[in-house]
Scaffold this motif. Structure first.
Motif, mmCIF file in Angstrom:
data_model
loop_
_atom_site.group_PDB
_atom_site.id
_atom_site.type_symbol
_atom_site.label_atom_id
_atom_site.label_comp_id
_atom_site.label_asym_id
_atom_site.label_seq_id
_atom_site.Cartn_x
_atom_site.Cartn_y
_atom_site.Cartn_z
ATOM 1 N N TYR A 253 41.777 32.869 47.708
ATOM 2 C CA TYR A 253 40.674 33.835 48.244
ATOM 3 C C TYR A 253 41.054 34.648 49.471
ATOM 4 N N GLU A 254 42.051 34.538 49.723
ATOM 5 C CA GLU A 254 42.509 35.658 51.005
ATOM 6 C C GLU A 254 42.675 37.351 50.261
ATOM 7 N N SER A 255 42.575 37.867 51.310
ATOM 8 C CA SER A 255 42.393 39.384 50.958
ATOM 9 C C SER A 255 43.581 39.672 50.013
ATOM 10 N N ASN A 256 44.895 39.435 50.475
ATOM 11 C CA ASN A 256 46.081 40.058 49.695
ATOM 12 C C ASN A 256 46.208 39.411 48.288
ATOM 13 N N GLU A 257 45.936 38.198 48.423
ATOM 14 C CA GLU A 257 45.973 37.642 46.976
ATOM 15 C C GLU A 257 44.782 37.716 45.824
ATOM 16 N N LYS A 258 43.702 38.104 46.590
ATOM 17 C CA LYS A 258 42.873 38.780 45.684
ATOM 18 C C LYS A 258 43.147 40.291 45.100
ATOM 19 N N ASP A 259 43.638 41.075 46.061
ATOM 20 C CA ASP A 259 43.970 42.143 45.378
ATOM 21 C C ASP A 259 45.241 42.103 44.428
ATOM 22 N N ARG A 260 46.060 41.029 44.841
ATOM 23 C CA ARG A 260 47.368 41.023 43.554
ATOM 24 C C ARG A 260 46.572 40.585 42.271
ATOM 25 N N ASP A 261 45.916 39.532 42.431
ATOM 26 C CA ASP A 261 45.162 38.978 41.318
ATOM 27 C C ASP A 261 44.306 40.081 40.318
ATOM 28 N N ASP B 174 57.553 40.169 47.568
ATOM 29 C CA ASP B 174 56.122 40.314 47.982
ATOM 30 C C ASP B 174 55.377 40.375 46.837
ATOM 31 N N PHE B 175 54.116 40.543 46.952
ATOM 32 C CA PHE B 175 53.232 40.250 45.771
ATOM 33 C C PHE B 175 53.230 41.371 45.111
ATOM 34 N N LEU B 176 53.520 42.674 45.631
ATOM 35 C CA LEU B 176 53.467 43.693 44.771
ATOM 36 C C LEU B 176 54.831 43.601 43.692
ATOM 37 N N SER B 177 56.027 43.035 44.035
ATOM 38 C CA SER B 177 56.910 42.810 43.217
ATOM 39 C C SER B 177 56.763 41.662 42.096
ATOM 40 N N SER B 178 55.782 40.626 42.625
ATOM 41 C CA SER B 178 55.449 39.318 41.968
ATOM 42 C C SER B 178 54.765 40.042 40.486
ATOM 43 N N ILE B 179 53.830 41.045 40.885
ATOM 44 C CA ILE B 179 52.963 41.658 39.655
ATOM 45 C C ILE B 179 53.850 42.083 38.755
ATOM 46 N N GLU B 180 54.882 42.832 39.031
ATOM 47 C CA GLU B 180 55.833 43.407 38.129
ATOM 48 C C GLU B 180 56.544 42.490 37.438
ATOM 49 N N TYR B 181 56.992 41.299 38.034
ATOM 50 C CA TYR B 181 57.866 40.312 37.265
ATOM 51 C C TYR B 181 56.783 39.455 36.322
ATOM 52 N N LEU B 182 55.629 39.342 36.663
ATOM 53 C CA LEU B 182 55.002 38.502 35.900
ATOM 54 C C LEU B 182 54.423 39.255 34.875
ATOM 55 N N GLN C 157 56.470 38.015 51.807
ATOM 56 C CA GLN C 157 55.110 37.952 52.100
ATOM 57 C C GLN C 157 54.528 36.774 52.644
ATOM 58 N N TRP C 158 55.313 35.648 52.531
ATOM 59 C CA TRP C 158 55.105 34.489 53.352
ATOM 60 C C TRP C 158 55.261 34.916 54.936
ATOM 61 N N LYS C 159 56.476 35.472 55.154
ATOM 62 C CA LYS C 159 56.653 35.558 56.357
ATOM 63 C C LYS C 159 55.882 36.941 57.212
ATOM 64 N N LYS D 84 50.652 31.195 23.085
ATOM 65 C CA LYS D 84 51.282 30.890 23.844
ATOM 66 C C LYS D 84 50.652 31.079 25.177
ATOM 67 N N ASN D 85 50.322 29.831 25.942
ATOM 68 C CA ASN D 85 49.668 29.928 27.307
ATOM 69 C C ASN D 85 50.434 29.840 28.385
ATOM 70 N N LEU D 86 50.086 30.650 29.596
ATOM 71 C CA LEU D 86 51.001 30.653 30.401
ATOM 72 C C LEU D 86 49.984 30.155 31.907
ATOM 73 N N MET D 87 50.557 29.130 32.361
ATOM 74 C CA MET D 87 49.914 28.578 33.625
ATOM 75 C C MET D 87 50.723 29.023 34.935
ATOM 76 N N TRP D 88 49.991 29.942 35.615
ATOM 77 C CA TRP D 88 50.645 30.488 36.848
ATOM 78 C C TRP D 88 50.254 29.608 38.191
ATOM 79 N N PHE D 89 51.212 28.725 38.403
ATOM 80 C CA PHE D 89 51.093 27.973 39.614
ATOM 81 C C PHE D 89 51.038 28.740 41.145
ATOM 82 N N ARG D 90 50.165 28.415 42.031
ATOM 83 C CA ARG D 90 50.209 29.065 43.102
ATOM 84 C C ARG D 90 50.061 27.754 44.237
ATOM 85 N N ASN D 91 48.982 27.698 44.746
ATOM 86 C CA ASN D 91 48.637 26.730 45.890
ATOM 87 C C ASN D 91 47.729 25.609 45.002
#
Length: 481
Positions: A106-114, A80-88, A41-43, A3-10
């Motif tokens: 490629y942004e700093s926060n996004e790279k840390d999240r990944d 935010d990104f932290l809670s998105s990690i837990e949910y994923l 996080q967007w805000k 089972k493959n999960l495609m995680w959409f972002r930008n």
């Protein structure tokens, strides 16, 4: 069977989506998709309400297109990104995911999240596969002779063109319809009450198919005149594809591939099409800068002496600029356009940015954040790169400092004042020969018009700016280790 999960972002598209293509390579694997919205996080990142609305509406379109392929798009909203990690992490466990596929951000926060989610899922035996999808070329392949990343556009462009002359970007097809699909209990996409449609759908229609239509219309009817018309804001001579590229609703590789097919690679050497290719390469350049110099995503510049600039940061000037009340018509009309439709013509972005930094002596970071907070096409790499270029503390290859003269710019690119009058209706009664300096006409005619006097003297403010830059460089060079 996996089972493959495609995680959409930008990357909100099904055509030429590297991660989605790879997730669907095996016909027997089940493929599901997920998008996690992060309003808090967007805000924090100054994402505009118009762009968020555009995201949601395009998610609806994407969900429908994926269902045609028997692929479900799940949706979840967290803070935010932290809670998105837990949910994923939770989602992968719940759906018994074997492999996660995603395209790099490629942004700093996004790279840390990944990085964090990769570490967490890898410990559970889940395979993680990331891809450079938002670019023409893998950034590791574009280096100078010393193996270092480029800082100047001219040399980067030369290398890119040589590379593309030998390597046409590959575009992946739409995945084939899946055999397995459990359509029970499909989550519907929830919309926060503040994020319903509030953008101009005539200018920015929804969906990948509409983006492709825009691209083909541009190539059919506009690109031949792009060299002549692209700098005139009243002529509608641009592609208007930037909102779609910023969210990956259309692929930059696809844009180039279709052009190659139409002109059989001539655009690389044909001056008629060079400006359009140039814009594509500028986009690529700013992304490569962000990847190779991570401090750019932390509001730092390429040159350390910039920290020594003594910005005035006059709050009244800043507000006048934001509100389109500077007394310089082309600047004010451009800022009104930004506020009204969430988009601004590229020539106007350069003019307004130059004016804020080099005539009002306001830190470019204020302008960068304000643009992001209003643009429907807000893209950190491009916005940051453009502002640093405009502030002459970034990647500009020239040996001199550019300062745009607003009145001269509007005399050249909006001679009759058509664009100015569209967004500043109070100036419609001003004769064309005064439209670029209406205050002079107001004084002569003694006519009462609701339009302000210029807030600064252009020449004096320019000289003050040049002196401040000269002093900053001199002070840094004398005191650096």
């Amino acid at each position: 069977m996996n089972k493959n999960l495609m995680w959409f972002r930008n990357d909100l598209r099904i055509h030429d989506n590297t991660a989605l293509h790879n997730a669907c390579l095996s016909n027997i694997d089940e493929v599901i998709c997920l998008f996690i919205s992060t309003p808090k996080q967007w805000k924090k990142h100054f994402v505009s309400v118009k762009k968020i609305s555009f995201i949601y509406q395009n998610l609806i379109s994407l969900k429908k297109e994926l269902l045609k392929l028997n692929i479900i798009l799940y949706y979840y909203e967290c803070t935010d990104f932290l809670s998105s990690i837990e949910y994923l992490f939770y989602f992968c466990g719940k759906h018994k995911v074997n492999s996660l596929f995603y395209n790099y951000q490629y942004e700093s926060n996004e790279k840390d999240r990944d990085y964090l989610i990769t570490q967490k899922l890898s410990m559970q035996g889940i395979s993680i596969k990331g891809f450079h999808d938002n670019l023409l070329i893998n950034p590791n392949k574009i280096k100078n002779k010393n193996g270092q990343p480029y800082k100047k556009f001219y040399f980067f462009k030369h290398t890119i063109i040589n590379y593309l002359s030998e390597n046409v970007p590959i575009c992946f097809p739409i995945p084939k319809k899946r055999i397995l699909c459990n359509k029970n209990n499909i989550d519907r996409i929830y919309f926060s009450k503040n994020f319903h449609i509030n953008f101009n759908q005539n200018l920015f229609p929804i969906g990948e198919k509409e983006a492709i239509k825009k691209l083909k219309f541009f190539y059919t009817y506009k690109i031949e005149d792009y060299l002549v018309k692209r700098n005139f804001p009243s002529l509608n001579g641009t592609s208007m594809l930037s909102p779609y590229l910023s969210l990956g609703i259309i692929s930059i590789r696809y844009c180039l591939q279709i052009l190659f097919k139409k002109y059989k690679k001539k655009p690389l050497i044909d001056t008629l099409h060079t400006p359009w290719i140039n814009e594509i390469i500028w986009r690529e350049f700013y992304y490569h800068l962000l990847i190779n110099f991570p401090m750019l995503s932390k509001s730092q510049s390429l040159f350390k002496w910039e920290k020594k600039i003594n910005w005035s940061n006059n709050i009244n000037y800043l507000n006048s600029w934001k509100n389109g009340e500077t007394g310089f018509p082309i600047v004010d009309a451009a800022m009104k356009q930004l506020y009204q439709i969430g988009w601004m013509h590229n020539r106007l972005r350069m003019i307004t940015a130059s004016f804020l930094v080099k005539n009002l002596l306001i830190n470019w970071r204020y302008g960068e954040k304000y643009f992001m907070s209003h643009l429907i096409d807000g893209d950190y790499a491009l916005n940051n790169g453009g502002w640093q270029w405009s502030a002459s503390i970034g990647s500009d290859s020239t040996s001199y400092i550019r300062v745009f003269h607003p009145s001269r710019q509007s005399e050249i690119f909006d001679k009759s004042g058509a664009f100015i009058k569209k967004y500043l209706p109070s100036l419609k009664i001003v004769p064309n020969n005064y439209i670029h300096n209406p205050y002079e006409w107001i004084i002569k005619s003694k006519c009462q018009i609701d339009y302000p006097k210029p807030i600064v003297n252009y020449q004096n403010s320019k000289q003050k700016f040049l002196l401040e830059y000269k002093l900053a460089k001199s002070f840094y060079n004398k005191n650096k280790d």
